[in-house]
Design an enzyme around this catalytic site. Structure first.
Site, PDB file in Angstrom:
ATOM      1  N   GLU A  44       0.953  -1.147   0.013  1.00 42.96           N
ATOM      2  CA  GLU A  44       0.041   0.033   0.136  1.00 42.96           C
ATOM      3  C   GLU A  44       1.002   1.125  -0.120  1.00 42.96           C
ATOM      4  OE1 GLU A  44      -1.604   3.179   0.589  1.00 42.96           O
ATOM      5  OE2 GLU A  44      -2.183   2.647   2.898  1.00 42.96           O
ATOM      6  N   CYS A  62      -2.575   8.575   2.825  1.00 43.32           N
ATOM      7  CA  CYS A  62      -2.184   8.196   1.521  1.00 43.32           C
ATOM      8  C   CYS A  62      -3.784   8.388   0.800  1.00 43.32           C
ATOM      9  CB  CYS A  62      -2.149   6.547   1.692  1.00 43.32           C
ATOM     10  SG  CYS A  62      -0.694   5.895   2.415  1.00 43.32           S
TER      11      CYS A  62
END
Length: 476
Positions: A248, A282
């Protein structure tokens, strides 16, 4: 079990200066709170060996009993909200209310996998065309390495650990060098919940030592949340050693506003979303793509919002204030990105200035006029910067949204849900949402495509990564 051999507080500990890579610094003040030595090679070996030994015992425990341990972990997260939140706030500058929310979310994640894990891990019968009995079994694979970032020091770990703990895998966890106190608090919590020794081990390892752990034949997989650079390095080592990886990485998520009944409210919601975790998420809305009909009013309101904020103590979390970034270095790097964009022709409507002093306070910024020839068009701006683009129609909005090397998430807003869904269906992303900033929940899979990585965490897919999907066939 944890491997943290030496610790000093304040500005002492010179005798360990060559090994004191794990440092807890309060970004609001710039003051060093604590520092810890990296593990020795012998301690790294002991951690992996303990995890391997624990795996052969833990996988034999019935899944219902493993789930019960996960439930106790969740209960302890709920009981220690204030303690853990205070650590995160001091260690990486997270506003205290958001730190509490992060810890509470961890409790929900463990509760979800404790309740749903046994069902998600159950055998799945399939029809065998030749007759007989065929079953897909979900079995743990072994020792896993987790490499976790600083921006959500508890949540990022929880979404990796919870499903794998229930599955029967064991884990060695390398946390960010700037979050050692968070890492130790997590270790203590899991120990107190009854996670067996070796099933979860905190390791303050160096990058070279981590490369050795990935290559170790006893380690079966790696999960990393972090930068593209780190992800590429880890994936390269894992690939050479035939290890499964979940990544990720970065994101530059589009936040498309096609139309709205209330421009002011829509802009305020977009700004609030962008300021979450001081912009250090993110999947934050790093690119606001706004219809030309409402663009000017939207930018005006964003600018007003940014200009009303003043720096504040994240532990006080006073309304009308903003928190520091995670470190002075991070703030300086973001200022350089903003400056480069302005020098290339972008317009800075508000903020973008780094406060004097040792803290990491960067005034929230609003940027427009970013064009494809600028570095900022392609980069991730990891902090409190609202970048706004103007588009003439839905097709242009979608084209701009997809014109990025990233593909984590994306949001589309419209008073016409069908219109918003049509645009959302075209997003090149791992997560697409309509008329919401994000789809958050323990049951919601999280992950991306393109340079945002691969693999999924949370939800049903979170238990489908580090698992041996074994076929059992019985010819009757």
């Amino acid at each position: 079990m944890t491997f943290t051999p030496s610790r000093s507080t304040g500005h002492n500990g010179k005798q360990h200066a060559d090994r004191l890579a794990y440092r807890s610094v309060n970004p609001a003040t710039g003051q060093l709170v604590a520092e810890y030595a990296t593990a020795t090679d012998a301690e790294v070996e002991a951690a992996v060996a303990a995890a391997d030994t624990a795996f052969h015992q833990w996988r034999a425990v019935p899944v219902e009993e493993r789930a019960a341990v996960a439930a106790r972990v969740g209960d302890l997260f709920a009981a220690r909200v204030e303690e853990l939140a205070a650590i995160a706030t001091e260690e990486m500058g997270k506003p205290i209310s958001e730190a509490r929310g992060e810890v509470e979310f961890c409790a929900e994640i463990f509760a979800y996998f404790a309740a749903q894990g046994p069902t998600l891990a159950a055998d799945q019968p399939i029809t065998a065309s030749a007759g007989g009995q065929a079953v897909i079994q979900k079995r743990p694979v072994g020792v896993l390495l987790g490499i976790m970032p600083w921006n959500y020091p508890f949540y990022q770990v929880a979404r990796f650990v919870a499903p794998n703990l229930v599955l029967g895998n064991t884990m060695v966890l390398k946390h960010a060098e700037s979050c050692p106190r968070s890492a130790l608090a997590l270790q203590q919590l899991l120990d107190d919940a009854g996670v067996p020794a070796g099933a979860y081990t905190t390791l303050f390892a160096s990058h070279d030592q981590i490369a050795q752990v990935i290559a170790d034949p006893r380690v079966q997989g790696v999960s990393l949340t972090g930068s593209e650079r780190a992800g590429a390095a880890v994936a390269e080592i894992a690939g050479r050693n035939l290890k499964k990886v979940v990544l990720e990485l970065g994101g530059s998520d589009p936040y498309i506003v096609l139309d709205t009944d209330d421009v002011t409210a829509s802009a305020q919601a977009a700004f609030t979303t962008r300021m979450g975790n001081t912009g250090q998420a993110c999947n934050s809305n790093k690119r606001m793509i706004v219809s030309s009909e409402i663009y000017d009013e939207f930018v005006t309101e964003l600018t007003r919002q940014a200009n009303t904020l003043i720096p504040g103590d994240p532990a006080a979390d006073t309304p009308g204030t903003y928190a520091p970034l995670s470190s002075r270095a991070a703030a300086e790097g973001l200022v350089a990105q903003i400056r480069a964009a302005v020098e290339a022709g972008a317009t800075l409507h508000a903020g973008g200035k780094l406060l004097e002093g040792p803290g990491a306070y960067l005034a929230p910024a609003v940027l427009t006029g970013i064009t494809p020839d600028m570095a900022a068009y392609h980069q991730e701006l990891f902090g409190p910067v609202a970048v706004v683009y103007k588009v003439e129609n839905d097709e242009d909005a979608l084209a701009l949204a997809n014109d990025t090397p990233y593909g984590l998430g994306g949001a589309v807003f419209s008073t016409d849900p069908a219109r918003a869904r049509r645009v959302a269906e075209g997003l090149e992303a791992g997560m697409a949402v309509v008329n919401a900033a994000e789809a958050e929940g323990a049951e919601m899979p999280f992950g991306g495509v393109k340079r945002s990585g691969y693999g999924r965490e949370l939800g049903p897919l979170g238990m489908d990564e580090f698992v041996n999907k074994r076929l059992l066939y019985i010819n009757d």
